[in-house]
Motif scaffolding. Structure first.
Motif, mmCIF file in Angstrom:
data_model
loop_
_atom_site.group_PDB
_atom_site.id
_atom_site.type_symbol
_atom_site.label_atom_id
_atom_site.label_comp_id
_atom_site.label_asym_id
_atom_site.label_seq_id
_atom_site.Cartn_x
_atom_site.Cartn_y
_atom_site.Cartn_z
ATOM 1 N N ARG A 252 3.822 -8.265 -11.862
ATOM 2 C CA ARG A 252 4.490 -8.247 -13.085
ATOM 3 C C ARG A 252 4.899 -9.454 -13.411
ATOM 4 O O ARG A 252 4.926 -9.954 -14.705
ATOM 5 C CB ARG A 252 5.764 -7.586 -12.989
ATOM 6 C CG ARG A 252 5.479 -5.864 -12.532
ATOM 7 C CD ARG A 252 6.769 -5.113 -12.517
ATOM 8 N NE ARG A 252 6.537 -3.767 -12.115
ATOM 9 C CZ ARG A 252 6.883 -3.302 -10.747
ATOM 10 N NH1 ARG A 252 7.524 -3.975 -9.847
ATOM 11 N NH2 ARG A 252 6.554 -1.927 -10.829
ATOM 12 N N LEU B 63 14.246 2.778 -16.171
ATOM 13 C CA LEU B 63 13.421 3.644 -16.945
ATOM 14 C C LEU B 63 14.368 4.217 -18.233
ATOM 15 O O LEU B 63 15.541 4.580 -17.456
ATOM 16 C CB LEU B 63 12.797 4.598 -16.241
ATOM 17 C CG LEU B 63 11.521 4.060 -15.501
ATOM 18 C CD1 LEU B 63 11.016 5.221 -14.452
ATOM 19 C CD2 LEU B 63 10.343 3.483 -16.057
ATOM 20 N N HIS C 293 11.025 -0.689 -17.358
ATOM 21 C CA HIS C 293 9.531 -0.617 -17.759
ATOM 22 C C HIS C 293 9.217 0.084 -19.150
ATOM 23 O O HIS C 293 8.188 0.172 -19.523
ATOM 24 C CB HIS C 293 9.174 0.222 -16.626
ATOM 25 C CG HIS C 293 9.057 -0.982 -15.367
ATOM 26 N ND1 HIS C 293 7.895 -1.881 -15.197
ATOM 27 C CD2 HIS C 293 9.438 -0.948 -14.162
ATOM 28 C CE1 HIS C 293 8.321 -2.653 -14.075
ATOM 29 N NE2 HIS C 293 9.015 -2.157 -13.481
ATOM 30 N N PHE D 67 13.975 -0.725 -10.272
ATOM 31 C CA PHE D 67 13.560 -1.032 -11.743
ATOM 32 C C PHE D 67 14.297 -0.069 -12.488
ATOM 33 O O PHE D 67 14.969 0.900 -11.988
ATOM 34 C CB PHE D 67 12.077 -0.926 -11.978
ATOM 35 C CG PHE D 67 11.307 0.413 -11.574
ATOM 36 C CD1 PHE D 67 11.334 1.413 -12.118
ATOM 37 C CD2 PHE D 67 10.916 0.319 -10.101
ATOM 38 C CE1 PHE D 67 10.463 2.702 -11.800
ATOM 39 C CE2 PHE D 67 10.234 1.662 -9.658
ATOM 40 C CZ PHE D 67 10.314 2.820 -10.505
ATOM 41 N N PRO E 38 14.134 -5.320 -14.016
ATOM 42 C CA PRO E 38 12.940 -4.925 -14.914
ATOM 43 C C PRO E 38 13.055 -3.461 -15.750
ATOM 44 O O PRO E 38 13.366 -2.372 -14.962
ATOM 45 C CB PRO E 38 11.531 -5.126 -14.572
ATOM 46 C CG PRO E 38 11.723 -5.042 -13.105
ATOM 47 C CD PRO E 38 13.400 -5.446 -12.647
ATOM 48 N N GLU F 99 3.617 0.683 -17.091
ATOM 49 C CA GLU F 99 3.472 -0.404 -15.994
ATOM 50 C C GLU F 99 4.176 -1.809 -16.441
ATOM 51 O O GLU F 99 4.655 -2.413 -15.686
ATOM 52 C CB GLU F 99 2.048 -0.649 -15.576
ATOM 53 C CG GLU F 99 1.126 0.610 -14.859
ATOM 54 C CD GLU F 99 1.947 0.950 -13.658
ATOM 55 O OE1 GLU F 99 2.611 -0.110 -13.041
ATOM 56 O OE2 GLU F 99 1.990 2.204 -13.144
ATOM 57 N N THR F 100 3.986 -2.075 -17.757
ATOM 58 C CA THR F 100 4.561 -3.090 -18.477
ATOM 59 C C THR F 100 5.826 -3.186 -18.367
ATOM 60 O O THR F 100 6.599 -2.245 -18.519
ATOM 61 C CB THR F 100 3.813 -3.476 -19.932
ATOM 62 O OG1 THR F 100 4.465 -2.504 -20.635
ATOM 63 C CG2 THR F 100 2.457 -3.571 -19.759
ATOM 64 N N VAL F 101 6.548 -4.490 -18.150
ATOM 65 C CA VAL F 101 8.038 -4.658 -18.403
ATOM 66 C C VAL F 101 8.440 -5.020 -19.769
ATOM 67 O O VAL F 101 7.908 -5.933 -20.440
ATOM 68 C CB VAL F 101 8.516 -6.027 -17.372
ATOM 69 C CG1 VAL F 101 9.875 -6.058 -17.473
ATOM 70 C CG2 VAL F 101 7.978 -5.493 -15.985
ATOM 71 N N ASP F 102 8.967 -3.745 -20.426
ATOM 72 C CA ASP F 102 9.495 -4.285 -21.895
ATOM 73 C C ASP F 102 10.583 -5.084 -21.918
ATOM 74 O O ASP F 102 10.853 -6.079 -22.918
ATOM 75 C CB ASP F 102 10.179 -2.766 -22.267
ATOM 76 C CG ASP F 102 8.906 -1.900 -22.498
ATOM 77 O OD1 ASP F 102 7.818 -2.266 -22.402
ATOM 78 O OD2 ASP F 102 9.476 -0.551 -22.773
ATOM 79 N N HIS G 143 13.318 -6.894 -6.607
ATOM 80 C CA HIS G 143 12.536 -7.109 -8.216
ATOM 81 C C HIS G 143 13.699 -7.482 -9.076
ATOM 82 O O HIS G 143 14.592 -6.478 -9.068
ATOM 83 C CB HIS G 143 12.048 -5.829 -8.610
ATOM 84 C CG HIS G 143 10.473 -5.753 -7.935
ATOM 85 N ND1 HIS G 143 9.794 -4.718 -8.427
ATOM 86 C CD2 HIS G 143 9.769 -6.385 -7.379
ATOM 87 C CE1 HIS G 143 8.804 -4.854 -7.588
ATOM 88 N NE2 HIS G 143 8.578 -6.190 -7.224
#
Length: 235
Positions: free
Chosen positions: A43, A150, A116, A148, A114, A129-132, A100
């Motif tokens: 990441r 969501l 995600h 992380f 992060p 999978e990407t970190v917004d 993280h």
């Protein structure tokens, strides 16, 4: 602007390239930054590449190139800061630091983790999978390990107090106990937030809403990505 971990990784890569002309391995980067898994390095590398600080050279293993360094980082500063990279991997109280997230002042009770993307609390949606972006949460919410966040999309977990639009905080793990609320990855493509229950060779993903049905799947189709440890809500 780089996060503390992104800046630390960039300096570490720069120091290794300057020393022997070869970029460090993901395992070396993981150890240098004190992370528990290589997914965090993936990441950080992606974030640095998107921001134009590094580039990956095609068709070559361990091939990273520094495109530019942060403004105000002179050669003398680079040498001094690079020499301090490895000690950062052994903080005085590692149990208080999620692996993280961005570094924070020891006196702070806030940490950035992060975010995600969205996770379905209904029909599974495509795994993100990407970190917004990053969100700031109380450090007291964490133990050790990767964490992380969501954003919940759907109403299938409302009877567990998880509403559409809530932000769930997840501790990354590959296993969980029956009755725990988990992020489950189905067929390596779709992620959903459900209560876990094993049923022989199958796995049941159970909603907390009478209008939604339990999914029963072969165990090999389901991978646990993490378990719920916290929830944030805006009013």
């Amino acid at each position: 602007m780089l996060t503390a971990k992104q800046h630390q990784l960039l300096l570490f890569i720069h120091s290794r390239l300057s020393a022997d002309g070869v970029s460090p391995s993901f395992d070396e980067m993981k150890d240098a930054l004190g992370l528990k898994s290589k997914s965090g390095i993936h990441r950080l590398i992606t974030a640095l590449e998107e921001r134009g600080f590094i580039r990956r050279l095609p068709n070559k293993a361990r091939a990273l190139d520094i495109v530019r360094m942060p403004d105000g980082t002179g050669d003398a500063d680079r040498g001094q800061m690079s020499a301090n990279v490895v000690p950062f991997s052994a903080p005085a109280k590692p149990e208080a630091q999620p692996s993280h997230g961005r570094d924070q002042s020891p006196a702070s009770d806030q940490v950035d983790i992060p975010l995600h993307g969205r996770i379905a609390a209904g029909t599974p949606i495509e795994a993100l999978e990407t970190v917004d972006s990053y969100i700031t949460v109380p450090q007291s919410m964490f133990g050790t390990g990767d964490h992380f966040a969501l954003t919940v999309d759907g109403d299938s977990m409302i009877e567990s107090g998880i509403m559409d639009g809530d932000t769930v905080v997840i501790k990354g793990c590959e296993s969980a106990h029956d009755g725990e609320i988990v992020v489950a990855l189905v067929d390596d493509q779709e992620a959903t937030l459900k209560t876990l229950r094993r049923a022989g060779r199958d796995v049941e993903l159970i909603p907390s809403n009478a209008s939604h049905k339990t999914q029963r799947l072969a165990a090999e189709r389901v991978k646990i990505q993490g378990r719920l440890v916290g929830l944030l809500r805006r009013y």
